[in-house]
Scaffold this active site. Structure first.
Site, PDB file in Angstrom:
ATOM      1  CG  HIS A 160      80.775 -14.754  80.498  1.00 19.12           C
ATOM      2  ND1 HIS A 160      81.171 -13.874  81.349  1.00 19.12           N
ATOM      3  CD2 HIS A 160      81.257 -14.411  79.385  1.00 19.12           C
ATOM      4  CE1 HIS A 160      81.816 -13.031  80.531  1.00 19.12           C
ATOM      5  NE2 HIS A 160      81.713 -13.353  79.177  1.00 19.12           N
ATOM      6  CB  VAL A 197      91.423 -13.668  79.033  1.00 12.85           C
ATOM      7  CG1 VAL A 197      91.042 -14.288  80.443  1.00 12.85           C
ATOM      8  CG2 VAL A 197      91.464 -15.080  78.178  1.00 12.85           C
ATOM      9  NE  ARG A 247      81.991 -16.851  61.409  1.00 12.46           N
ATOM     10  CZ  ARG A 247      81.570 -18.092  62.049  1.00 12.46           C
ATOM     11  NH1 ARG A 247      81.581 -18.076  63.232  1.00 12.46           N
ATOM     12  NH2 ARG A 247      81.085 -19.072  61.037  1.00 12.46           N
TER      13      ARG A 247
END
Length: 370
Positions: A170, A173, A324
């Protein structure tokens, strides 16, 4: 008529030199905001929809300012670089692209690979979003930001390989700015990268941490150790009494170095993820594995799901701010399993994962002492 009006009006400079140009009030407003920001030496995060004319809106005031100007599109470029590197390492998979808009403000570009040669499922997301009020997940540790409007942009990704010998990984930034009328804006960067192996190999973990340490070095002798410690503490499952993986870097609320240096560090972290992860994929992708190892990988993926849905501030922020859902939950693995009261056999590689590896360690010290 202001200096900018002479460029953006129906009879202005742009109209005379660009066929079909038409004046747009939104373009002029954006250009004026950028000019004011340059003049006052402050920071501006501007959001503009398709058709606004963003390019000239920032180029004209930048050129009129008369100084050196750097135009950077680092976040989208980073998404492109990461996707290209991962697709090349995978060999046969391809990212599909999904461009989306968010009715509350902003939008993004989500890229997902499924059933690749190496990557079972992985997503790399770019977004620029905004809102009228920061959600509880953002103000819980910074209550002074409650009631401010906000804008955020960044790149986030999670990669779930098929082969249990390749760790899940994973990275993200991000940049935030929170604003309130009559008060100075508050901005900060955050991000990092971490590694979640199932059958860890010391060589891979040391390489991962050495890459992290090397990119941190130009920013201070203590940055790697501080952001490694933060990573170990953040990616911790309290109810399981174990870390999610073997760590890496994690940082938040970064603004103390000033904007240019902080941005340089964030760019180094983004490139550092590629340098740290792709060599591990290439080194382990041809290793064979058994069904038992695959089952254990799926079992451990359950821990990944638990952390993301219970503890991860990014996931909670996205869901609480009306983000979303498909893009937020792209971090989930395509398959996972839970097993009641599973106990790994003592002395087995599965037992070593929780007994040895999922505890904070000085991995670079192991290299020096080895």
């Amino acid at each position: 008529m202001s200096n900018l009006d002479s460029f953006f009006s129906d009879n202005g400079v742009l109209s005379k030199h660009i066929t079909g140009y038409r004046a747009r009030i939104q373009q002029l407003e954006m250009a004026q905001a950028i000019a004011d920001t340059i003049a006052s030496n402050e920071i501006l995060v501007a959001e503009a929809g398709t058709g606004t004319g963003k390019t000239f809106a920032y180029l004209v005031p930048a050129l009129l300012a008369g100084g050196k100007v750097i135009i950077s599109t680092g976040t989208k470029t980073l998404q492109d670089q990461i996707c290209q590197s991962l697709a090349q390492a995978d060999g046969s998979g391809a990212f599909i692209e999904d461009n989306w808009q968010r009715k509350e403000g902003g939008g993004g570009r989500t890229r997902v690979m499924t059933d690749g040669g190496i990557i079972e499922q992985g997503g790399v997301n770019f977004s620029v979003v905004s809102g009228d009020k920061l959600p509880p997940s953002a103000t819980a540790h910074r209550p002074e930001l409650a009631g401010r409007t906000w804008k955020a942009c960044g790149v986030s990704l999670v990669i779930h390989p098929k082969n249990p010998h390749i760790p899940t990984s994973h990275a993200n930034v991000r940049f935030f700015i929170a604003e309130k009328v009559g008060e100075s804006p508050v901005w900060w960067f955050g991000g990092g990268f971490d590694l979640t192996p199932f059958y860890p190999i010391d060589e891979d973990i040391i390489h991962w941490h050495q890459t992290a340490a090397d990119l941190c070095q130009p920013f201070g002798d203590d940055i790697y150790s501080a952001h490694k410690k933060w990573c170990d503490e953040y990616f911790y499952l309290k109810h399981r009494n174990e870390t999610r993986g073997v760590g890496g870097l994690f940082f938040d609320d970064l603004n103390q170095w000033g904007f240019p240096v902080c941005f340089d560090y964030v760019k180094a972290v983004g490139q550092g993820f590629i340098d740290a992860y792709v060599p591990i994929i290439n080194k382990r992708k041809d290793m064979s594995f058994t069904q038992q190892q695959r089952d254990f990988q799926l079992y451990r993926r359950g821990r990944y799901v638990e952390f993301n849905l219970v503890f991860d501030r990014g996931t909670l922020f996205g869901l609480q701010s009306g983000g979303r859902t498909e893009s937020i939950l792209m971090s989930m693995p395509p398959l996972a399993r839970w097993e009641y009261n599973f106990q790994a056999l003592s002395g087995s590689p599965e037992h070593a994962l929780t007994d040895y590896f999922l505890k904070p360690r000085d991995w670079l010290g192991l290299r020096q002492n080895g």
